[in-house]
Design a protein around this motif. Structure first.
Motif, mmCIF file in Angstrom:
data_model
loop_
_atom_site.group_PDB
_atom_site.id
_atom_site.type_symbol
_atom_site.label_atom_id
_atom_site.label_comp_id
_atom_site.label_asym_id
_atom_site.label_seq_id
_atom_site.Cartn_x
_atom_site.Cartn_y
_atom_site.Cartn_z
ATOM 1 N N GLY A 82 -4.410 -10.952 -4.523
ATOM 2 C CA GLY A 82 -4.793 -9.571 -4.771
ATOM 3 C C GLY A 82 -6.276 -9.310 -4.613
ATOM 4 O O GLY A 82 -6.903 -8.710 -5.495
ATOM 5 N N PRO A 83 -6.890 -9.721 -3.500
ATOM 6 C CA PRO A 83 -8.348 -9.583 -3.341
ATOM 7 C C PRO A 83 -8.780 -8.120 -3.284
ATOM 8 O O PRO A 83 -8.069 -7.263 -2.751
ATOM 9 N N ALA A 84 -9.973 -7.860 -3.809
ATOM 10 C CA ALA A 84 -10.521 -6.505 -3.790
ATOM 11 C C ALA A 84 -11.407 -6.268 -2.570
ATOM 12 O O ALA A 84 -11.514 -5.141 -2.076
ATOM 13 N N GLN A 85 -12.044 -7.339 -2.070
ATOM 14 C CA GLN A 85 -12.963 -7.233 -0.939
ATOM 15 C C GLN A 85 -12.575 -8.278 0.106
ATOM 16 O O GLN A 85 -12.628 -9.477 -0.164
ATOM 17 N N ARG A 107 -3.539 -4.948 10.777
ATOM 18 C CA ARG A 107 -2.459 -4.029 10.435
ATOM 19 C C ARG A 107 -1.661 -4.539 9.239
ATOM 20 O O ARG A 107 -1.276 -3.770 8.347
ATOM 21 N N LEU A 108 -1.403 -5.824 9.198
ATOM 22 C CA LEU A 108 -0.658 -6.396 8.080
ATOM 23 C C LEU A 108 -1.459 -6.318 6.784
ATOM 24 O O LEU A 108 -0.912 -6.024 5.719
ATOM 25 N N LEU A 109 -2.757 -6.587 6.869
ATOM 26 C CA LEU A 109 -3.598 -6.510 5.677
ATOM 27 C C LEU A 109 -3.708 -5.071 5.174
ATOM 28 O O LEU A 109 -3.619 -4.816 3.968
ATOM 29 N N ALA A 110 -3.911 -4.139 6.093
ATOM 30 C CA ALA A 110 -4.044 -2.740 5.701
ATOM 31 C C ALA A 110 -2.781 -2.227 5.019
ATOM 32 O O ALA A 110 -2.843 -1.447 4.067
ATOM 33 N N ASP A 111 -1.627 -2.685 5.499
ATOM 34 C CA ASP A 111 -0.350 -2.255 4.912
ATOM 35 C C ASP A 111 -0.082 -2.907 3.556
ATOM 36 O O ASP A 111 0.580 -2.313 2.705
ATOM 37 N N GLY A 112 -0.601 -4.138 3.372
ATOM 38 C CA GLY A 112 -0.221 -4.899 2.186
ATOM 39 C C GLY A 112 -1.253 -4.995 1.081
ATOM 40 O O GLY A 112 -0.935 -5.399 -0.041
ATOM 41 N N MET A 113 -2.496 -4.613 1.356
ATOM 42 C CA MET A 113 -3.539 -4.804 0.336
ATOM 43 C C MET A 113 -3.445 -3.722 -0.742
ATOM 44 O O MET A 113 -2.913 -2.624 -0.507
ATOM 45 N N PRO A 114 -3.960 -4.012 -1.927
ATOM 46 C CA PRO A 114 -3.963 -3.008 -3.007
ATOM 47 C C PRO A 114 -4.660 -1.723 -2.578
ATOM 48 O O PRO A 114 -5.563 -1.736 -1.730
ATOM 49 N N GLU A 115 -4.254 -0.601 -3.148
ATOM 50 C CA GLU A 115 -4.790 0.696 -2.746
ATOM 51 C C GLU A 115 -6.306 0.791 -2.937
ATOM 52 O O GLU A 115 -6.986 1.493 -2.190
#
Length: 271
Positions: free
Chosen positions: A40-43, A56-64
């Motif tokens: 759950g990284p923030a940065q 694309r995968l990171l943008a779809d899956g990372m916390p809002e």
């Protein structure tokens, strides 16, 4: 490494994204995204992002509320990447050299690099940059292709174009994407950069394409091998692509084609 090995320009980014990404990158991109997002990284910083299969995968899956800075040395590749994603808070694109990052010290939880380290002119320097911008306890995730003999589509293409131009064989694939494949050497470089913990796993998978034609176009027209081929006299790029397709049909058949591929996945942690 030849100067042309790092040039992804003209139509290469589009062909790369359409043909090469599904052929060899998607499987490993899914693995990388899972590893990056697990804590759950923030940065997050992505270097050598290419046309954006991991982005694309990171943008779809990372916390809002997370932030992802996506970088690449080649602006045309970064443009292709950005065009595939809608604008959203926390997602930025910036042209940058992974060996001289325009980022503050200790500013990221995770740095990731999908099949980019093979192109670094100084890998230890690139790893030190990742270490510098990571927060204490941060993670660096990257992968690198294993030897070309373990990646049969790349090997077949290289052998065919070398046979077409025996006096000056175009060996981009063997020289650069598959030229940094010694697992012990990779691990030693990571440790030399200052990472105290490094895990390396060799991951085998299968590369699949709808046809031999798709494989020929992917490698001959969607990678910097194209730069070498267009510099050769005697055959046009279209003729070379046709010859490679014929060779792939001979080796792998008509219709859907499959071949083994293999890469090293590295996870290093900053103390």
């Amino acid at each position: 490494m030849a100067v042309s090995d790092t040039v992804f320009a003209g139509s290469i980014p589009d062909v790369y994204d359409e043909y090469l990404v599904p052929l060899i990158f998607e499987h490993y991109a899914q693995d990388m995204a899972q590893r990056v997002l697990a804590g759950g990284p923030a940065q997050i910083l992505e270097t050598a992002a290419g046309s954006g299969v991991v982005t694309r995968l990171l943008a779809d899956g990372m916390p809002e509320d997370a932030h992802l800075l996506t970088t690449d040395l080649n602006q045309p590749m970064l443009d292709r990447n950005a065009a595939r994603l809608p604008a959203r808070p926390g997602l930025r694109f910036q042209q940058a050299d992974a060996l001289a990052l325009p980022c503050d010290n200790a500013s990221f939880d995770v740095v990731c690099c999908q099949f980019g380290v093979m192109f670094f002119p100084d890998r230890v320097k690139g790893y030190r940059e990742a270490l510098r911008v990571l927060k204490p306890g941060g993670t660096f995730v990257f992968n690198a292709w294993d030897a070309i003999a373990e990646n049969l589509f790349a090997q077949a293409v290289t052998e065919k174009v070398s046979a077409l131009f025996p006096e000056d064989p175009p060996v981009f694939m063997a020289r650069t994407p598959h030229g940094y494949h010694d697992a012990a050497a990779i691990a030693a470089d990571v440790r030399s950069a200052g990472f105290e913990r490094c895990q390396l796993k060799t991951v085998a998978a299968e590369s699949t394409a709808s046809s031999a034609r798709a494989v020929a176009v992917a490698f001959c027209q969607g990678t910097p091998l194209r730069n070498e081929l267009e510099a050769r006299d005697g055959m046009s790029l279209a003729e070379i692509t046709d010859a490679v397709e014929a060779e792939l049909i001979t080796r792998f058949g008509i219709g859907v084609v499959r071949a083994p591929m293999q890469a090293h996945v590295v996870v290093a942690q900053k103390a």
